[in-house]
Scaffold this motif. Structure first.
Motif, PDB file in Angstrom:
ATOM      1  N   ALA A   1       0.833  -1.207   0.000  1.00  0.00           N
ATOM      2  CA  ALA A   1       0.000   0.000   0.000  1.00  0.00           C
ATOM      3  C   ALA A   1       0.865   1.253   0.000  1.00  0.00           C
ATOM      4  O   ALA A   1       0.594   2.207  -0.743  1.00  0.00           O
ATOM      5  CB  ALA A   1      -0.932  -0.002   1.206  1.00  0.00           C
ATOM      6  N   ALA A   2       1.918   1.264   0.809  1.00  0.00           N
ATOM      7  CA  ALA A   2       2.808   2.434   0.865  1.00  0.00           C
ATOM      8  C   ALA A   2       3.493   2.658  -0.480  1.00  0.00           C
ATOM      9  O   ALA A   2       3.588   3.794  -0.957  1.00  0.00           O
ATOM     10  CB  ALA A   2       3.839   2.257   1.978  1.00  0.00           C
ATOM     11  N   ILE A   3       3.946   1.586  -1.096  1.00  0.00           N
ATOM     12  CA  ILE A   3       4.602   1.705  -2.403  1.00  0.00           C
ATOM     13  C   ILE A   3       3.595   2.162  -3.457  1.00  0.00           C
ATOM     14  O   ILE A   3       3.885   3.049  -4.266  1.00  0.00           O
ATOM     15  CB  ILE A   3       5.273   0.376  -2.809  1.00  0.00           C
ATOM     16  CG1 ILE A   3       6.456   0.090  -1.870  1.00  0.00           C
ATOM     17  CG2 ILE A   3       5.737   0.412  -4.261  1.00  0.00           C
ATOM     18  CD1 ILE A   3       7.038  -1.309  -2.008  1.00  0.00           C
ATOM     19  N   GLY A   4       2.405   1.592  -3.442  1.00  0.00           N
ATOM     20  CA  GLY A   4       1.367   1.998  -4.395  1.00  0.00           C
ATOM     21  C   GLY A   4       1.004   3.462  -4.246  1.00  0.00           C
ATOM     22  O   GLY A   4       0.899   4.184  -5.248  1.00  0.00           O
ATOM     23  N   ASN A   5       0.816   3.919  -3.007  1.00  0.00           N
ATOM     24  CA  ASN A   5       0.512   5.338  -2.767  1.00  0.00           C
ATOM     25  C   ASN A   5       1.634   6.233  -3.265  1.00  0.00           C
ATOM     26  O   ASN A   5       1.389   7.265  -3.894  1.00  0.00           O
ATOM     27  CB  ASN A   5       0.267   5.595  -1.277  1.00  0.00           C
ATOM     28  CG  ASN A   5      -1.014   4.976  -0.787  1.00  0.00           C
ATOM     29  OD1 ASN A   5      -1.933   4.713  -1.564  1.00  0.00           O
ATOM     30  ND2 ASN A   5      -1.085   4.718   0.503  1.00  0.00           N
ATOM     31  N   TRP A   6       2.860   5.826  -2.981  1.00  0.00           N
ATOM     32  CA  TRP A   6       4.019   6.620  -3.403  1.00  0.00           C
ATOM     33  C   TRP A   6       4.108   6.679  -4.932  1.00  0.00           C
ATOM     34  O   TRP A   6       4.351   7.742  -5.500  1.00  0.00           O
ATOM     35  CB  TRP A   6       5.289   6.022  -2.798  1.00  0.00           C
ATOM     36  CG  TRP A   6       6.541   6.695  -3.200  1.00  0.00           C
ATOM     37  CD1 TRP A   6       7.058   7.869  -2.708  1.00  0.00           C
ATOM     38  CD2 TRP A   6       7.458   6.270  -4.206  1.00  0.00           C
ATOM     39  NE1 TRP A   6       8.228   8.174  -3.332  1.00  0.00           N
ATOM     40  CE2 TRP A   6       8.494   7.205  -4.251  1.00  0.00           C
ATOM     41  CE3 TRP A   6       7.497   5.173  -5.069  1.00  0.00           C
ATOM     42  CZ2 TRP A   6       9.577   7.075  -5.126  1.00  0.00           C
ATOM     43  CZ3 TRP A   6       8.564   5.043  -5.925  1.00  0.00           C
ATOM     44  CH2 TRP A   6       9.583   5.998  -5.963  1.00  0.00           C
ATOM     45  N   LEU A   7       3.886   5.552  -5.589  1.00  0.00           N
ATOM     46  CA  LEU A   7       3.901   5.531  -7.062  1.00  0.00           C
ATOM     47  C   LEU A   7       2.826   6.454  -7.643  1.00  0.00           C
ATOM     48  O   LEU A   7       3.086   7.189  -8.589  1.00  0.00           O
ATOM     49  CB  LEU A   7       3.711   4.106  -7.572  1.00  0.00           C
ATOM     50  CG  LEU A   7       4.894   3.150  -7.370  1.00  0.00           C
ATOM     51  CD1 LEU A   7       4.464   1.724  -7.668  1.00  0.00           C
ATOM     52  CD2 LEU A   7       6.072   3.565  -8.225  1.00  0.00           C
ATOM     53  N   GLU A   8       1.629   6.405  -7.061  1.00  0.00           N
ATOM     54  CA  GLU A   8       0.550   7.264  -7.537  1.00  0.00           C
ATOM     55  C   GLU A   8       0.859   8.740  -7.285  1.00  0.00           C
ATOM     56  O   GLU A   8       0.656   9.586  -8.173  1.00  0.00           O
ATOM     57  CB  GLU A   8      -0.772   6.892  -6.857  1.00  0.00           C
ATOM     58  CG  GLU A   8      -1.355   5.601  -7.374  1.00  0.00           C
ATOM     59  CD  GLU A   8      -2.640   5.217  -6.664  1.00  0.00           C
ATOM     60  OE1 GLU A   8      -3.243   6.073  -5.972  1.00  0.00           O
ATOM     61  OE2 GLU A   8      -3.046   4.048  -6.803  1.00  0.00           O
ATOM     62  N   GLN A   9       1.331   9.070  -6.092  1.00  0.00           N
ATOM     63  CA  GLN A   9       1.657  10.460  -5.761  1.00  0.00           C
ATOM     64  C   GLN A   9       2.712  11.039  -6.681  1.00  0.00           C
ATOM     65  O   GLN A   9       2.700  12.231  -7.004  1.00  0.00           O
ATOM     66  CB  GLN A   9       2.130  10.571  -4.312  1.00  0.00           C
ATOM     67  CG  GLN A   9       1.042  10.391  -3.295  1.00  0.00           C
ATOM     68  CD  GLN A   9       1.601  10.346  -1.880  1.00  0.00           C
ATOM     69  OE1 GLN A   9       2.803  10.318  -1.660  1.00  0.00           O
ATOM     70  NE2 GLN A   9       0.699  10.316  -0.912  1.00  0.00           N
ATOM     71  N   ASN A  10       3.650  10.193  -7.098  1.00  0.00           N
ATOM     72  CA  ASN A  10       4.728  10.643  -7.960  1.00  0.00           C
ATOM     73  C   ASN A  10       4.428  10.412  -9.433  1.00  0.00           C
ATOM     74  O   ASN A  10       5.307  10.570 -10.274  1.00  0.00           O
ATOM     75  CB  ASN A  10       6.038   9.950  -7.549  1.00  0.00           C
ATOM     76  CG  ASN A  10       6.556  10.514  -6.252  1.00  0.00           C
ATOM     77  OD1 ASN A  10       7.131  11.594  -6.236  1.00  0.00           O
ATOM     78  ND2 ASN A  10       6.315   9.813  -5.157  1.00  0.00           N
ATOM     79  N   LYS A  11       3.166  10.030  -9.714  1.00  0.00           N
ATOM     80  CA  LYS A  11       2.706   9.807 -11.090  1.00  0.00           C
ATOM     81  C   LYS A  11       3.621   8.834 -11.845  1.00  0.00           C
ATOM     82  O   LYS A  11       3.957   9.042 -13.012  1.00  0.00           O
ATOM     83  CB  LYS A  11       2.573  11.136 -11.823  1.00  0.00           C
ATOM     84  CG  LYS A  11       1.548  12.055 -11.165  1.00  0.00           C
ATOM     85  CD  LYS A  11       1.399  13.351 -11.892  1.00  0.00           C
ATOM     86  CE  LYS A  11       0.448  14.327 -11.298  1.00  0.00           C
ATOM     87  NZ  LYS A  11      -0.183  14.152 -10.064  1.00  0.00           N
ATOM     88  N   LEU A  12       4.010   7.787 -11.146  1.00  0.00           N
ATOM     89  CA  LEU A  12       4.876   6.767 -11.744  1.00  0.00           C
ATOM     90  C   LEU A  12       4.073   5.569 -12.229  1.00  0.00           C
ATOM     91  O   LEU A  12       4.626   4.675 -12.842  1.00  0.00           O
ATOM     92  CB  LEU A  12       5.945   6.341 -10.734  1.00  0.00           C
ATOM     93  CG  LEU A  12       6.888   7.477 -10.304  1.00  0.00           C
ATOM     94  CD1 LEU A  12       7.774   7.026  -9.160  1.00  0.00           C
ATOM     95  CD2 LEU A  12       7.725   7.960 -11.476  1.00  0.00           C
TER      96      LEU A  12
END
Length: 114
Positions: free
Chosen positions: A102-113
């Motif tokens: 979840a943390a990685i997914g949120n980070w990827l989304e926040q950084n538009k990756l």
């Protein structure tokens, strides 16, 4: 335990997985890894040169590499973010796989990756 937070829900299983990995790799490989870590060059002066987003996901009970190291990396990298998992040791992926994902997914989304 140094590798996992034993009181955590997956702490004992994580310690067992680490021990099995170490046995499978064998002492020579583990010694090579230890030597590599002991002789690595200091890259702290170059942290500000990292231009990509960086996620530092850390367990708050990581005794192998304390959470302050992760905070310092996140602070040193221009696009660094520090996320800490409670009741977690050195292996968030094994101790809290769902929270880690979840943390990685949120980070990827926040950084538009993604």
């Amino acid at each position: 335990g140094i590798i996992s937070h034993l009181p955590g829900p997956n702490g004992p299983d994580t310690m067992a997985a680490f021990r099995e990995m170490a046995r499978a790799m064998g002492p020579d490989h583990m010694a090579l890894q230890s030597d590599a870590m002991a002789h690595r060059i200091d890259l702290w002066p170059r942290m500000a040169d990292i231009a990509c987003p960086v996620l530092c996901l850390w367990g708050d009970h990581d005794q192998y590499t304390p959470a302050d190291v992760g905070r310092n990396i996140a602070d040193a990298v221009p696009l660094g973010e520090f996320v800490e998992l409670a009741e977690c040791g050195h292996f968030p992926t094994l101790e809290y796989p769902h929270a880690t994902a979840a943390a990685i997914g949120n980070w990827l989304e926040q950084n538009k990756l993604i």
